[in-house]
Design an enzyme around this catalytic site. Sequence first.
Site, PDB file in Angstrom:
ATOM      1  CD1 TRP A   1      -5.204  30.514  32.662  1.00  0.00           C
ATOM      2  CD2 TRP A   1      -3.486  31.832  32.974  1.00  0.00           C
ATOM      3  NE1 TRP A   1      -4.829  31.038  31.432  1.00  0.00           N
ATOM      4  CE2 TRP A   1      -3.702  31.839  31.646  1.00  0.00           C
ATOM      5  CE3 TRP A   1      -2.259  32.473  33.427  1.00  0.00           C
ATOM      6  CZ2 TRP A   1      -3.011  32.274  30.572  1.00  0.00           C
ATOM      7  CZ3 TRP A   1      -1.697  33.384  32.461  1.00  0.00           C
ATOM      8  CH2 TRP A   1      -1.928  33.194  30.889  1.00  0.00           C
TER       9      TRP A   1
ATOM     10  CG  ASP B   1      -8.056  34.157  37.311  1.00  0.00           C
ATOM     11  OD1 ASP B   1      -8.697  34.704  36.409  1.00  0.00           O
ATOM     12  OD2 ASP B   1      -6.839  33.670  36.746  1.00  0.00           O
TER      13      ASP B   1
ATOM     14  CE  LYS C   1      -8.323  35.371  28.563  1.00  0.00           C
ATOM     15  NZ  LYS C   1      -7.310  35.067  29.698  1.00  0.00           N
TER      16      LYS C   1
HETATM   17  C1  LIG Z   1      -6.079  34.788  30.294  1.00  0.00           C
HETATM   18  C2  LIG Z   1      -5.952  34.682  31.627  1.00  0.00           C
HETATM   19  C3  LIG Z   1      -4.982  35.062  32.536  1.00  0.00           C
HETATM   20  C4  LIG Z   1      -3.862  36.008  32.111  1.00  0.00           C
HETATM   21  O1  LIG Z   1      -4.250  37.150  31.755  1.00  0.00           O
HETATM   22  P1  LIG Z   1      -3.258  38.320  31.373  1.00  0.00           P
HETATM   23  O2  LIG Z   1      -4.393  39.600  31.382  1.00  0.00           O
HETATM   24  O3  LIG Z   1      -2.692  38.062  30.002  1.00  0.00           O
HETATM   25  O4  LIG Z   1      -2.198  38.456  32.483  1.00  0.00           O
HETATM   26  C5  LIG Z   1      -5.032  34.789  33.868  1.00  0.00           C
HETATM   27  N1  LIG Z   1      -5.963  34.040  34.218  1.00  0.00           N
HETATM   28  C6  LIG Z   1      -6.999  33.355  33.518  1.00  0.00           C
HETATM   29  C7  LIG Z   1      -8.006  32.436  33.996  1.00  0.00           C
HETATM   30  C8  LIG Z   1      -7.071  33.748  32.218  1.00  0.00           C
HETATM   31  O5  LIG Z   1      -7.996  33.226  31.351  1.00  0.00           O
END
Ligand SMILES: *Cc1c(COP(=O)(O)O)cnc(C)c1O
Length: 361
Positions: A103, A173, A197
Site C-alpha cells: 500500500w 494510512d 476494515k
Molecule cells: C485495504 C487497504 C487499502 C486500500 O483500500 P481501498 O479502500 O480498497 O482503496 C489501502 N491501505 C491499507 C493499509 C489497506 O489496508
Amino acid sequence: MNSRVYNFSAGPSMLPEPVLSRAASEMLNYQGSGQSVMEMSHRSKVFDGIIVRCEELLRKVLGIPSNYKVLFLQGGASSQFAMIPLNLMNGSGKADYILTGQWATKAQKEAARYGDARVVASSKDKTFTYIPKTTAADFDPEADYAYICMNNTIYGTKYAELPDTGKVPLVADVSSCILSEPLDVSKFGLVFAGAQKNMGPAGLTVVIVREDLIGHARDITPTMFNYQTHADNRSLFNTPPCYAIYICMLVLEWLEELGGLEEMAKINRKKAGILYDFLDNSKLFRGTVEKEYRSLMNVPFVTGSDELDKKAVKEAEAEGFINIKGHRTVGGLRASIYNAMPLEGVEKLVDFLGRFEKANS
Ligand SMILES: *Cc1c(COP(=O)(O)O)cnc(C)c1O
C-alpha cells in the site's frame, strides 16, 4: 450454512453483530422517519443528524483536536494516494515515503506522478517483515510531508513507534488499524482510512486533516479531489456514502459503549496475544514477522510447506473459519482479527490450529 462464520478477511471484514442487528431493525423505518437510511435525501434533517453524530462520535472516541477537519469521502483509501500529493505537495514539491508494503509502495508510485516522491527507507529487502528504523536526519526538512502506512495489512507489521520527521508533517494510512487502539492524532498532519476494515462497510473513506494543510491544492486538482471542497461543505458537497456513514455511526456507538479505545486495545491485545502465543509455541506454524513489529490486526503465518498451508486453509474453511488464506505475495495463512472479531473466534481458531498440528506432525 445456518450460523454465522468467523470471517478472518483482510477487508471488507466482520462488523459487530449488535451493529448488524440494529441496522436490520431500522432497515425499513429509521427512527420513525418511515424510510430506510438508504432511501433518504442526504439534504434531509434526519440524515444531517446521522452525519453530525457520526463526526461527533469519531471526534470523541479518537480524541481529535478541534483544529482538524473530519471528511467523509468516497473513492477508497486508494484515491488518497493521489489526493494527498495534489493537496499537500505544493511547497517544495517534494515528499518523503517509507515503503513498508504494497500500500505504501502504491502511494509512493502515485505521488511520483505529481512531484519528487523520495523513498527514505524500505523493508522490501526482507519481504516487508519489519519496519525500517529512521531518524529525523533521514527526512528532507523541505519536504511537504512524510508518508507512512501505519499498519501493513498484507504483511502484518505495524509501527510500534512513530518516526521522528522533525518539522515535516506526518501523513499516515491507518486503514487497517484505525480505532483498534488509541491514536494521538495531534502527531499527524493527516490520517486516512478506508472504512471496510474497522469502521464500517466499503464505500466510505475517512480523512482527518489539520486545517492549515487545507486550501493549498494545485490548480489542476479536480474539484472532487480538493479537501477544501469537502471541508467547506461538511462532506455534503455532493451525495456522500450515506448508508456507510450510518453504519460507521453505529460502530462508533458500539465502541463507545464498550468503553472506548483503551478498552478496545485491551481486547485486541488479548486476542492477538492468544494467536501469537500459539504460533510462538507451535512446532508446525510460525509467524512471518519480526516480533517487535507485529500487527494487532493482521497475523500472517506459515507451516513452511505450501501443501500443508493449503490443507490448513481448506480444513479451516470447512469448520467455519473463512478467508484465512494468506496474501499471494506472502503465501501461507493470514488471520485478520479486527475489532469485530470476537475473542471466541480467535480461541476457536487456535483450537483448530492445535488439532491440525497434532494430526499433521
Ligand atoms: C485495504 C487497504 C487499502 C486500500 O483500500 P481501498 O479502500 O480498497 O482503496 C489501502 N491501505 C491499507 C493499509 C489497506 O489496508
